[in-house]
Write a protein that holds these residues in place. Structure first.
Motif, short mmCIF file in Angstrom:
data_model
loop_
_atom_site.label_atom_id
_atom_site.label_comp_id
_atom_site.label_asym_id
_atom_site.label_seq_id
_atom_site.Cartn_x
_atom_site.Cartn_y
_atom_site.Cartn_z
N THR A 67 0.85 -1.19 0.00
CA THR A 67 0.00 0.00 0.00
C THR A 67 0.89 1.25 0.00
O THR A 67 2.09 1.18 0.27
CB THR A 67 -0.90 0.03 1.24
OG1 THR A 67 -0.07 0.14 2.42
CG2 THR A 67 -1.72 -1.25 1.34
N LEU A 68 0.29 2.40 -0.29
CA LEU A 68 1.04 3.65 -0.27
C LEU A 68 1.64 3.90 1.11
O LEU A 68 2.79 4.37 1.23
CB LEU A 68 0.13 4.82 -0.67
CG LEU A 68 -0.28 4.88 -2.14
CD1 LEU A 68 -1.27 6.03 -2.37
CD2 LEU A 68 0.95 5.08 -3.03
N ARG A 69 0.88 3.57 2.14
CA ARG A 69 1.39 3.75 3.50
C ARG A 69 2.61 2.87 3.74
O ARG A 69 3.61 3.31 4.32
CB ARG A 69 0.29 3.44 4.51
CG ARG A 69 0.73 3.57 5.96
CD ARG A 69 -0.40 3.26 6.91
NE ARG A 69 0.04 3.29 8.29
CZ ARG A 69 -0.76 3.03 9.33
NH1 ARG A 69 -2.04 2.72 9.12
NH2 ARG A 69 -0.28 3.05 10.56
N GLN A 70 2.54 1.61 3.31
CA GLN A 70 3.68 0.71 3.50
C GLN A 70 4.91 1.19 2.73
O GLN A 70 6.03 1.12 3.22
CB GLN A 70 3.30 -0.71 3.06
CG GLN A 70 2.35 -1.41 4.01
CD GLN A 70 1.90 -2.76 3.49
OE1 GLN A 70 1.63 -2.92 2.29
NE2 GLN A 70 1.81 -3.75 4.37
N GLU A 422 -4.43 -5.16 8.86
CA GLU A 422 -4.53 -5.13 7.40
C GLU A 422 -5.44 -6.28 6.97
O GLU A 422 -5.26 -7.42 7.41
CB GLU A 422 -3.15 -5.29 6.77
CG GLU A 422 -3.15 -5.14 5.26
CD GLU A 422 -1.76 -5.24 4.67
OE1 GLU A 422 -1.66 -5.20 3.43
OE2 GLU A 422 -0.79 -5.39 5.43
#
Length: 545
Positions: A67-70, A422
């Motif tokens: 994900t973008l956060r990861q 998640e």
């Protein structure tokens, strides 16, 4: 040379990274185990690391995996990470130490087989009183070297008592999840590394067995091994060049008699050779490149050379091996099912580790699930994958072509909350993977049935071997078309038949000759050259509803 530092919160390990090497390659060179089911092609998404210091550009494979956060938190695939500056990373790969392996606790005794006695303690240790006069006793080890796991049993050769059992990951998984990946790695020059990896696992397993049973090193006289043909080639250091190209010719499928110092002296330490080098090594015979000693061991366990009514043995794994017949005629084949049945190539796929979702049912619009060890969910193992597919098909969320309902097509179906809350999801891609795997197995079964001249109705028994078959929900396997409906009521689960066959040969070496005769007298069908296979495969791609 760029420096890579691995931080785990307690200690740090620093390695030099040669220009052009990925982080995964660097870790391999330094004996740091990282699962890489796809052999570093960036598709399995298992070789995860998190960047703490330094720079690692985001690749297309990273963008697809995280994900973008990861990505902002520094998550990367180590196989796609080629550092140009010093960096500090944390390994975020899934822990596999508690992999559930079939071994000393699932037992089927074949009629007429050597008598086997087993300790009653669940951890495999002997009571103190049982160790009296251990120096006067003779010991042996039976081994199943699987593509994914290794199972071992320590036996008293005089009375047949199983004293201890041990299991582990086959750490060759760092080079790929299936035999094709291992063959490719060996041909690419990594044969010695693959050989060292499996022998390290075996020697550590023997040492663990000695400790559990309380016996001194050097008192184990012999080891019998059953494995598929590729694993035997890697174990012995044979060239794999002819295994992966037509006509797929192995160096040998004959029984092998050697000593450990002769077979593995080039990859073991001097101390290991002194301890274990004199141990006799006996490897069971196979049939061909893709029908190996593991299936021959299973035939021995099930007594295929003695039964009158025809039966079928199916080992459901990455290389789905199967045989049909009995005393007078036997036909065998193998089909490339791929790693889906062991959680490979599945978005949230995992092996049979604690927390793996292993059983699923759909109730009131939500998925109810069970995990191995009743631990918090970390992913989906093979039986969970099949259960999910069956539930989605059965409740109309997947149609007969394998198309996921449009409400879930882009995001997948949520199964559970995973690590860090998640969502663990099952996607359209995952459905295609299980379709390919089940179609390959079912097509192989259909070809064998046709070549033997039966529709399955006159089979006396159908034996399911292997870890996936041991935990398989038979009704759901039939429901999605993995197994024919005619098999219902005839299925016997035999567990780790490969290990059982190795154990039988450990206690009675005369059975090696019997196994070899069975192997030589069994006809193999190559599905790549079979005109019916493609037709059956396309038919089996559809889900039965």
């Amino acid at each position: 040379m760029v420096k890579i530092t691995i931080a785990d919160g307690k200690t740090e390990k620093v390695f030099g990274c040669v220009e052009g090497d990925s982080i995964l390659v660097t870790l391999r060179k330094n004996n740091v185990y990282v699962p890489a089911y796809c052999d570093g092609r960036g598709t399995c998404k298992k070789c995860r690391v998190r960047l703490i210091e330094g720079e690692l550009p985001v690749t297309d494979e990273d963008a697809a995996a995280f994900t973008l956060r990861q990505l902002e938190e520094g998550w990367r695939l180590s196989c796609r990470a080629f550092p140009e500056k010093d960096c500090v990373i944390v390994l975020e790969t899934q822990k596999e130490e508690d992999f559930e392996v079939l071994g000393g606790r699932d037992k089927v005794q074949m009629e007429g087989a050597p008598e086997v006695h087993r300790t009653k303690k669940s951890d495999g240790h002997l009571e103190k009183a049982d160790l009296d006069n251990s120096e006067a006793r003779a010991f042996g080890v039976a081994v199943d070297v699987g593509t994914t796991t290794i199972a071992m049993e320590l036996v008293d050769l005089k009375d047949g008592q199983v004293l201890a059992w041990e299991s582990s990951i086959n750490h060759q998984r760092a080079y790929g999840a299936d035999v094709i990946s291992r063959i490719q790695a060996s041909v690419a020059g990594l044969g010695s590394a693959l050989k060292k990896s499996v022998w390290t696992d075996l020697i550590e397993g023997v040492a663990a067995l000695e400790e559990k049973a309380g016996i001194l090193s050097g008192h184990i006289e012999k080891m019998t091994v059953a494995a598929n043909t590729t694993m035997i080639h890697l174990l012995m250091g044979y060239s794999c060049e002819t295994l992966g190209v037509a006509p797929f010719t192995p160096v040998t499928t004959d029984p092998i008699h050697s000593r450990i110092k002769e077979a593995a002296g080039d990859v073991l330490s001097r101390e290991e050779i002194l301890k274990y080098g004199k141990m006799e090594l006996i490897i069971l015979p196979g049939i061909s490149t893709y029908v190996g000693a593991d299936i021959v061991a299973g035939m021995l366990v099930c007594g295929f050379d003695q039964i009158k009514a025809p039966a079928m043995l199916i080992d459901l794994g990455t290389n789905g091996e199967m045989v049909i017949g009995g005393r007078t005629m036997r036909v065998a084949t193998s089909t490339a099912a791929g790693p889906a049945f062991e959680g490979g190539n599945i978005s949230w796929g995992t092996g049979s580790v604690g927390g793996a979702i292993c059983a699923v049912s759909y109730k009131d619009g939500e998925m109810a699930y069970e995990t191995i060890g009743n631990k918090p969910p970390v992913g989906i193992c093979g039986t969970g994958v099949l259960d999910i597919a069956a539930e989605l098909v059965g409740h109309g969320l997947v149609d007969e072509t394998g198309l996921l309902d449009e409400d879930y097509f882009d995001i997948g179906v949520k199964i559970a909350d995973g690590p860090g809350e998640e969502p663990i999801t099952f996607t359209q891609k995952d459905i295609r993977e299980i379709q390919l795997a089940k179609a390959a197995v079912r097509a192989g079964i259909n070809v064998l049935l046709k070549r033997y001249g039966t529709n399955g109705a006159d089979l006396a028994k159908v034996y399911l071997a292997g870890g996936f078959g041991f935990r398989l929900n038979i009704d759901k396997a039939v429901a999605i078309g993995l197994l024919p409906e005619s098999f219902s009521g005839k299925i016997t689960v035999v567990g780790n038949a490969s290990l059982k066959g190795a154990l039988m040969c450990l206690l009675d070496e005369n059975l090696i000759g019997r196994a070899w005769k069975m192997a030589r007298d069994t006809q193999e069908i190559s599905l790549g050259n079979d005109g019916d296979f493609n037709e059956y495969f396309m038919e089996a791609m559809y889900f039965e509803r």
